[in-house]
Design a protein around this motif. Structure first.
Motif, mmCIF file in Angstrom:
data_model
loop_
_atom_site.group_PDB
_atom_site.id
_atom_site.type_symbol
_atom_site.label_atom_id
_atom_site.label_comp_id
_atom_site.label_asym_id
_atom_site.label_seq_id
_atom_site.Cartn_x
_atom_site.Cartn_y
_atom_site.Cartn_z
ATOM 1 N N LEU A 113 0.835 -1.207 0.000
ATOM 2 C CA LEU A 113 0.000 0.000 0.000
ATOM 3 C C LEU A 113 0.868 1.255 0.000
ATOM 4 O O LEU A 113 0.575 2.217 -0.716
ATOM 5 C CB LEU A 113 -0.919 -0.010 1.229
ATOM 6 C CG LEU A 113 -1.788 1.241 1.432
ATOM 7 C CD1 LEU A 113 -2.733 1.441 0.248
ATOM 8 C CD2 LEU A 113 -2.590 1.143 2.731
ATOM 9 N N LEU A 114 1.941 1.265 0.804
ATOM 10 C CA LEU A 114 2.839 2.421 0.839
ATOM 11 C C LEU A 114 3.445 2.678 -0.538
ATOM 12 O O LEU A 114 3.535 3.830 -0.990
ATOM 13 C CB LEU A 114 3.955 2.194 1.869
ATOM 14 C CG LEU A 114 3.556 2.351 3.336
ATOM 15 C CD1 LEU A 114 4.696 1.905 4.239
ATOM 16 C CD2 LEU A 114 3.161 3.793 3.647
ATOM 17 N N ASP A 138 7.374 3.683 10.085
ATOM 18 C CA ASP A 138 7.238 3.214 8.699
ATOM 19 C C ASP A 138 8.493 3.469 7.871
ATOM 20 O O ASP A 138 8.535 3.121 6.677
ATOM 21 C CB ASP A 138 6.051 3.919 8.017
ATOM 22 C CG ASP A 138 4.709 3.564 8.657
ATOM 23 O OD1 ASP A 138 4.624 2.509 9.295
ATOM 24 O OD2 ASP A 138 3.764 4.367 8.495
ATOM 25 N N LEU A 139 9.508 4.070 8.486
ATOM 26 C CA LEU A 139 10.684 4.492 7.724
ATOM 27 C C LEU A 139 11.334 3.337 6.964
ATOM 28 O O LEU A 139 11.658 3.462 5.779
ATOM 29 C CB LEU A 139 11.708 5.144 8.663
ATOM 30 C CG LEU A 139 12.998 5.662 8.006
ATOM 31 C CD1 LEU A 139 12.676 6.725 6.949
ATOM 32 C CD2 LEU A 139 13.934 6.242 9.073
ATOM 33 N N HIS A 140 11.519 2.202 7.634
ATOM 34 C CA HIS A 140 12.204 1.076 6.976
ATOM 35 C C HIS A 140 11.396 0.542 5.799
ATOM 36 O O HIS A 140 11.960 0.128 4.778
ATOM 37 C CB HIS A 140 12.473 -0.040 7.988
ATOM 38 C CG HIS A 140 11.231 -0.684 8.539
ATOM 39 N ND1 HIS A 140 10.366 -0.026 9.386
ATOM 40 C CD2 HIS A 140 10.709 -1.924 8.329
ATOM 41 C CE1 HIS A 140 9.351 -0.831 9.700
ATOM 42 N NE2 HIS A 140 9.543 -1.988 9.069
ATOM 43 N N LEU A 141 10.047 0.564 5.912
ATOM 44 C CA LEU A 141 9.203 0.097 4.805
ATOM 45 C C LEU A 141 9.260 1.065 3.628
ATOM 46 O O LEU A 141 9.336 0.655 2.467
ATOM 47 C CB LEU A 141 7.751 -0.056 5.278
ATOM 48 C CG LEU A 141 7.477 -1.145 6.321
ATOM 49 C CD1 LEU A 141 6.019 -1.083 6.782
ATOM 50 C CD2 LEU A 141 7.780 -2.533 5.739
ATOM 51 N N VAL A 142 9.216 2.370 3.929
ATOM 52 C CA VAL A 142 9.261 3.385 2.876
ATOM 53 C C VAL A 142 10.588 3.329 2.134
ATOM 54 O O VAL A 142 10.635 3.399 0.894
ATOM 55 C CB VAL A 142 9.031 4.789 3.478
ATOM 56 C CG1 VAL A 142 9.363 5.883 2.460
ATOM 57 C CG2 VAL A 142 7.595 4.935 3.935
ATOM 58 N N GLU A 143 11.685 3.208 2.882
ATOM 59 C CA GLU A 143 13.001 3.131 2.249
ATOM 60 C C GLU A 143 13.119 1.878 1.384
ATOM 61 O O GLU A 143 13.805 1.885 0.343
ATOM 62 C CB GLU A 143 14.097 3.131 3.321
ATOM 63 C CG GLU A 143 14.256 4.498 3.987
ATOM 64 C CD GLU A 143 15.318 4.509 5.058
ATOM 65 O OE1 GLU A 143 15.897 5.583 5.317
ATOM 66 O OE2 GLU A 143 15.577 3.436 5.658
ATOM 67 N N ALA A 144 12.413 0.823 1.777
ATOM 68 C CA ALA A 144 12.482 -0.433 1.019
ATOM 69 C C ALA A 144 11.734 -0.359 -0.307
ATOM 70 O O ALA A 144 12.099 -1.051 -1.268
ATOM 71 C CB ALA A 144 11.934 -1.582 1.874
ATOM 72 N N VAL A 145 10.674 0.483 -0.373
ATOM 73 C CA VAL A 145 9.837 0.496 -1.590
ATOM 74 C C VAL A 145 10.000 1.764 -2.418
ATOM 75 O O VAL A 145 9.488 1.829 -3.548
ATOM 76 C CB VAL A 145 8.339 0.323 -1.228
ATOM 77 C CG1 VAL A 145 8.098 -0.989 -0.496
ATOM 78 C CG2 VAL A 145 7.829 1.506 -0.408
ATOM 79 N N SER A 146 10.687 2.792 -1.905
ATOM 80 C CA SER A 146 10.743 4.077 -2.613
ATOM 81 C C SER A 146 11.435 3.950 -3.972
ATOM 82 O O SER A 146 11.020 4.584 -4.956
ATOM 83 C CB SER A 146 11.448 5.131 -1.758
ATOM 84 O OG SER A 146 12.770 4.712 -1.438
ATOM 85 N N CYS A 186 -1.295 10.019 13.244
ATOM 86 C CA CYS A 186 -1.389 9.592 11.844
ATOM 87 C C CYS A 186 -1.477 8.067 11.819
ATOM 88 O O CYS A 186 -0.671 7.382 12.452
ATOM 89 C CB CYS A 186 -0.169 10.075 11.052
ATOM 90 S SG CYS A 186 -0.146 9.520 9.339
ATOM 91 N N SER A 187 -2.443 7.557 11.076
ATOM 92 C CA SER A 187 -2.656 6.107 11.027
ATOM 93 C C SER A 187 -1.767 5.426 9.993
ATOM 94 O O SER A 187 -1.732 4.197 9.927
ATOM 95 C CB SER A 187 -4.126 5.807 10.706
ATOM 96 O OG SER A 187 -4.969 6.339 11.693
ATOM 97 N N GLY A 188 -1.057 6.198 9.206
ATOM 98 C CA GLY A 188 -0.161 5.625 8.201
ATOM 99 C C GLY A 188 -0.218 6.405 6.910
ATOM 100 O O GLY A 188 -0.925 7.397 6.781
ATOM 101 N N GLY A 189 0.585 5.942 5.911
ATOM 102 C CA GLY A 189 0.613 6.630 4.634
ATOM 103 C C GLY A 189 1.804 7.556 4.517
ATOM 104 O O GLY A 189 2.731 7.521 5.351
ATOM 105 N N VAL A 190 1.783 8.403 3.501
ATOM 106 C CA VAL A 190 2.922 9.292 3.228
ATOM 107 C C VAL A 190 2.448 10.686 2.831
ATOM 108 O O VAL A 190 1.297 10.878 2.456
ATOM 109 C CB VAL A 190 3.797 8.718 2.080
ATOM 110 C CG1 VAL A 190 4.491 7.438 2.513
ATOM 111 C CG2 VAL A 190 2.961 8.502 0.824
ATOM 112 N N VAL A 191 3.387 11.626 2.932
ATOM 113 C CA VAL A 191 3.178 12.985 2.419
ATOM 114 C C VAL A 191 4.362 13.317 1.525
ATOM 115 O O VAL A 191 5.514 13.226 1.962
ATOM 116 C CB VAL A 191 3.062 14.017 3.558
ATOM 117 C CG1 VAL A 191 3.008 15.431 2.977
ATOM 118 C CG2 VAL A 191 1.833 13.752 4.405
#
Length: 230
Positions: A113-114, A138-146, A186-191
């Motif tokens: 989803l991210l 969520d940092l590790h997940l975002v860095e993994a998929v960015s 914040c329940s999740g997601g990105v800006v």
């Protein structure tokens, strides 16, 4: 003519004058009484008219007051109904917000989803370089998929892969807790934002819930409350 005749004639004249005076006095009395009765009747009618007008005026005032009171009661009832409806709708939104907390619990699904949220934000911004913020957890997940998200966006938009700068110093608020529900959360997601910060795409789960809720609110109200006029 002797004295007796003169006296008799004088008495006759006196009686005639007296009778004429009495008749005149009687005429005056009758006329005065008629005028008095007419004037009295006019006064009575005038007072009756005045009383009727006063009564009609007060009756209208009472009628206006009743209408105002009815309108106020009706408006108060409408406000209560609307408030009750708003309470139901808000409770639904609160329940949906709580359900958002479960989204990030599924790490595999949340990771995908991210990635989708990042791609969607890139498609909206169409910038060669962007700043990305997420929750600290969520940092590790975002860095993994960015990286893969940037490449997928480039393939879809037929452009060069954009530079995604993940902010590792400023994070989105953490998930809401029962201990302090009033602080920013914040329940999740990105800006994502352009590097100059002039264009911002808020793609958090909370923001998406707000958008969907506003869009679907008429339909939600219709399904919950029907077409009842309040």
């Amino acid at each position: 003519m002797n004295d007796a005749d003169v006296s008799k004639q004088i008495q006759q004249m006196v009686r005639f004058i007296r009778q004429e005076a009495e008749e005149k006095a009687n005429e005056i009395s009758v006329s005065s009484e008629e005028e008095f009765n007419i004037e009295k009747l006019q006064l009575v009618e005038a007072e009756k008219k005045k009383i009727r007008q006063e009564y009609e005026k007060k009756e209208k005032q009472v009628d206006v007051r009743k209408k105002i009171e009815y309108s106020m009661q009706l408006n108060a009832s409408r406000i209560k109904v609307l408030q009750a409806q708003d309470d139901v709708v808000n409770s639904m939104k609160e329940a949906a917000s709580k359900e958002l907390l479960n989204v990030s619990q599924d790490h595999h699904g949340y990771k995908k989803l991210l990635k989708d949220l990042i791609i969607q934000s890139l498609l909206r911004l169409k910038e060669p370089a962007v700043l990305l913020r997420c929750r600290k957890e969520d940092l590790h997940l975002v860095e993994a998929v960015s990286g893969s998200a940037a490449q997928e966006y480039a393939d879809k938009a037929n452009v060069h892969s954009p530079e995604i700068i993940v902010d590792t110093t400023v994070f989105l608020p953490p998930a809401p807790t029962h201990f302090n529900p009033h602080i920013s959360s914040c329940s999740g997601g990105v800006v994502l934002a352009s590097r100059d910060g002039k264009i911002v795409c808020e793609n958090t789960l909370d923001a998406r819930l707000d958008v969907v809720f506003r869009k679907k609110l008429p339909e939600i109200r219709r399904k919950l409350f029907g077409q009842v006029a309040v």
